[in-house]
Design a protein around this motif. Structure first.
Motif, PDB file in Angstrom:
ATOM      1  N   ALA A 244       0.847  -1.194   0.000  1.00  0.00           N
ATOM      2  CA  ALA A 244       0.000   0.000   0.000  1.00  0.00           C
ATOM      3  C   ALA A 244       0.879   1.240   0.000  1.00  0.00           C
ATOM      4  CB  ALA A 244      -0.916   0.007   1.214  1.00  0.00           C
ATOM      5  N   VAL A 245       0.525   2.181  -0.864  1.00  0.00           N
ATOM      6  CA  VAL A 245       1.191   3.476  -0.924  1.00  0.00           C
ATOM      7  C   VAL A 245       0.240   4.468  -0.263  1.00  0.00           C
ATOM      8  CG1 VAL A 245       2.179   5.254  -2.417  1.00  0.00           C
ATOM      9  CG2 VAL A 245       2.308   2.835  -3.099  1.00  0.00           C
ATOM     10  N   PRO A 246       0.507   4.856   0.998  1.00  0.00           N
ATOM     11  CA  PRO A 246      -0.380   5.821   1.652  1.00  0.00           C
ATOM     12  C   PRO A 246      -0.168   7.206   1.061  1.00  0.00           C
ATOM     13  CG  PRO A 246       1.356   5.080   3.164  1.00  0.00           C
ATOM     14  CD  PRO A 246       1.564   4.380   1.866  1.00  0.00           C
ATOM     15  N   VAL A 247      -1.272   7.891   0.784  1.00  0.00           N
ATOM     16  CA  VAL A 247      -1.190   9.228   0.190  1.00  0.00           C
ATOM     17  C   VAL A 247      -2.132  10.179   0.911  1.00  0.00           C
ATOM     18  CG1 VAL A 247      -0.532   8.345  -2.103  1.00  0.00           C
ATOM     19  CG2 VAL A 247      -2.943   8.788  -1.587  1.00  0.00           C
ATOM     20  N   ARG A 248      -1.809  11.453   0.794  1.00  0.00           N
ATOM     21  CA  ARG A 248      -2.697  12.544   1.192  1.00  0.00           C
ATOM     22  C   ARG A 248      -3.138  13.202  -0.108  1.00  0.00           C
ATOM     23  NH1 ARG A 248      -3.661  12.089   6.680  1.00  0.00           N
ATOM     24  NH2 ARG A 248      -1.764  12.246   7.910  1.00  0.00           N
TER      25      ARG A 248
ATOM     26  N   GLY B 124      11.023   1.141  -4.821  1.00  0.00           N
ATOM     27  CA  GLY B 124      11.122   2.437  -5.491  1.00  0.00           C
ATOM     28  C   GLY B 124      10.457   2.401  -6.859  1.00  0.00           C
ATOM     29  N   VAL B 125      10.618   1.300  -7.569  1.00  0.00           N
ATOM     30  CA  VAL B 125       9.958   1.117  -8.870  1.00  0.00           C
ATOM     31  C   VAL B 125       8.444   1.107  -8.670  1.00  0.00           C
ATOM     32  CG1 VAL B 125       9.607  -0.487 -10.800  1.00  0.00           C
ATOM     33  CG2 VAL B 125      11.908  -0.140  -9.856  1.00  0.00           C
ATOM     34  N   LEU B 126       7.995   0.384  -7.653  1.00  0.00           N
ATOM     35  CA  LEU B 126       6.569   0.303  -7.359  1.00  0.00           C
ATOM     36  C   LEU B 126       6.006   1.675  -6.989  1.00  0.00           C
ATOM     37  CD1 LEU B 126       4.356  -1.836  -7.282  1.00  0.00           C
ATOM     38  CD2 LEU B 126       4.880  -2.189  -4.878  1.00  0.00           C
ATOM     39  N   LEU B 127       6.769   2.446  -6.219  1.00  0.00           N
ATOM     40  CA  LEU B 127       6.347   3.800  -5.860  1.00  0.00           C
ATOM     41  C   LEU B 127       6.193   4.669  -7.103  1.00  0.00           C
ATOM     42  CD1 LEU B 127       5.738   6.098  -3.906  1.00  0.00           C
ATOM     43  CD2 LEU B 127       8.211   6.375  -3.595  1.00  0.00           C
ATOM     44  N   LYS B 128       7.144   4.591  -8.026  1.00  0.00           N
ATOM     45  CA  LYS B 128       7.046   5.387  -9.258  1.00  0.00           C
ATOM     46  C   LYS B 128       5.839   4.944 -10.100  1.00  0.00           C
ATOM     47  CE  LYS B 128      10.945   7.310 -10.938  1.00  0.00           C
ATOM     48  NZ  LYS B 128      12.256   7.332 -11.617  1.00  0.00           N
ATOM     49  N   GLN B 129       5.548   3.645 -10.099  1.00  0.00           N
ATOM     50  CA  GLN B 129       4.353   3.173 -10.809  1.00  0.00           C
ATOM     51  C   GLN B 129       3.096   3.741 -10.156  1.00  0.00           C
ATOM     52  OE1 GLN B 129       5.003  -1.105 -10.630  1.00  0.00           O
ATOM     53  NE2 GLN B 129       5.350  -1.141 -12.839  1.00  0.00           N
TER      54      GLN B 129
ATOM     55  N   LEU C 107       2.855   6.580  -8.502  1.00  0.00           N
ATOM     56  CA  LEU C 107       2.786   7.993  -8.853  1.00  0.00           C
ATOM     57  C   LEU C 107       2.281   8.195 -10.277  1.00  0.00           C
ATOM     58  CD1 LEU C 107       6.106   9.226  -7.187  1.00  0.00           C
ATOM     59  CD2 LEU C 107       3.767   9.703  -6.421  1.00  0.00           C
ATOM     60  N   ALA C 108       2.726   7.347 -11.184  1.00  0.00           N
ATOM     61  CA  ALA C 108       2.242   7.420 -12.566  1.00  0.00           C
ATOM     62  C   ALA C 108       0.748   7.090 -12.612  1.00  0.00           C
ATOM     63  CB  ALA C 108       3.029   6.463 -13.460  1.00  0.00           C
ATOM     64  N   TYR C 109       0.327   6.102 -11.854  1.00  0.00           N
ATOM     65  CA  TYR C 109      -1.071   5.675 -11.822  1.00  0.00           C
ATOM     66  C   TYR C 109      -1.998   6.813 -11.390  1.00  0.00           C
ATOM     67  CZ  TYR C 109      -5.203   3.014 -10.323  1.00  0.00           C
ATOM     68  OH  TYR C 109      -6.486   2.560 -10.135  1.00  0.00           O
ATOM     69  N   VAL C 110      -1.561   7.620 -10.417  1.00  0.00           N
ATOM     70  CA  VAL C 110      -2.398   8.725  -9.949  1.00  0.00           C
ATOM     71  C   VAL C 110      -2.090  10.039 -10.667  1.00  0.00           C
ATOM     72  CG1 VAL C 110      -2.823   7.685  -7.680  1.00  0.00           C
ATOM     73  CG2 VAL C 110      -0.886   9.258  -7.978  1.00  0.00           C
ATOM     74  N   GLY C 111      -1.277   9.974 -11.725  1.00  0.00           N
ATOM     75  CA  GLY C 111      -0.994  11.158 -12.540  1.00  0.00           C
ATOM     76  C   GLY C 111      -0.032  12.133 -11.908  1.00  0.00           C
ATOM     77  N   CYS C 112       0.831  11.668 -11.025  1.00  0.00           N
ATOM     78  CA  CYS C 112       1.754  12.567 -10.310  1.00  0.00           C
ATOM     79  C   CYS C 112       3.215  12.280 -10.550  1.00  0.00           C
ATOM     80  CB  CYS C 112       1.485  12.485  -8.808  1.00  0.00           C
ATOM     81  SG  CYS C 112      -0.052  13.238  -8.324  1.00  0.00           S
ATOM     82  N   LEU C 113       3.555  11.491 -11.551  1.00  0.00           N
ATOM     83  CA  LEU C 113       4.969  11.220 -11.798  1.00  0.00           C
ATOM     84  C   LEU C 113       5.575  12.450 -12.457  1.00  0.00           C
ATOM     85  CD1 LEU C 113       7.163   9.082 -11.498  1.00  0.00           C
ATOM     86  CD2 LEU C 113       6.632   8.337 -13.803  1.00  0.00           C
ATOM     87  N   PRO C 114       6.557  13.088 -11.774  1.00  0.00           N
ATOM     88  CA  PRO C 114       7.143  14.318 -12.339  1.00  0.00           C
ATOM     89  C   PRO C 114       7.937  14.041 -13.606  1.00  0.00           C
ATOM     90  CG  PRO C 114       8.107  13.791 -10.179  1.00  0.00           C
ATOM     91  CD  PRO C 114       7.108  12.734 -10.497  1.00  0.00           C
TER      92      PRO C 114
END
Length: 178
Positions: free
Chosen positions: A31-35, A164-169, A171-178
């Motif tokens: 799980a990637v917890p987000v605000r 780290g790869v999973l985290l970047k995926q 971020l991409a999934y929620v449209g936030c990969l810089p």
């Protein structure tokens, strides 16, 4: 010498777990917890700070096994509460769908995900949390990063096993990969 064995349903003894890990994949949740802001845009990502059995310090996602006869939703909630505390207030949808499936192998370089203990299949989720998060169990701290900070090389190198790869995926999934 008497060995302590967990007797709760769904748990294996240490020896049984090692035998099982050597013979078949184990199911996990990550799980990637987000605000998120009022419009649902992710503003921060929560990463745990952990010390490994070898003394190394790393950043990590919320992660853990799915127990026998446990629903995936319940496993997510259990691990989020275990790692973030009982008042994290996670928002897991009624019918959770993973953003990806990560396959961890004991051998490196088979996939981007590596776990030397086992072959594991992990269902990965982005989970908004709105409550007060206080790390528990083996986590030292929970640090909130902006998506840009979380994707930075500095934070990425602090993550092990391909998280780290999973985290970047995520971020991409929620449209936030810089």
């Amino acid at each position: 010498m008497t060995e302590m064995t967990e007797t709760a349903p769904g748990w294996l003894s240490r020896e049984d777990l090692e035998l099982t890990r050597a013979r078949m994949p184990i199911i996990y949740v990550d799980a990637v917890p987000v605000r998120a802001d009022a419009s649902g845009v992710v503003t921060h990502v929560g990463l745990l700070l952990r010390i490994g059995s070898d003394g190394t310090v790393s950043r990590a996602l919320v992660s853990g096994r799915v127990l026998y006869k446990e629903r995936v939703r319940d496993a997510l909630m259990r691990h989020l509460e275990k790692d973030l505390g009982p008042v994290a207030l996670p928002h897991v949808p009624a019918s959770p769908q993973p953003f990806t499936i990560a396959e961890y192998f004991p051998e490196p370089d088979v996939t981007p995900y590596h776990d030397p203990r086992q072959h594991a299949i992990s269902l990965a989720y982005v989970v908004p949390v709105t409550g007060d998060c206080r790390p528990r169990q083996d986590a030292l701290d929970l640090v909130w990063f902006t998506p840009e900070e979380a994707a930075s090389p500095m934070v990425q190198q602090e993550m092990i096993g391909g998280q780290g790869v999973l985290l970047k995926q995520a971020l991409a999934y929620v449209g936030c990969l810089p």
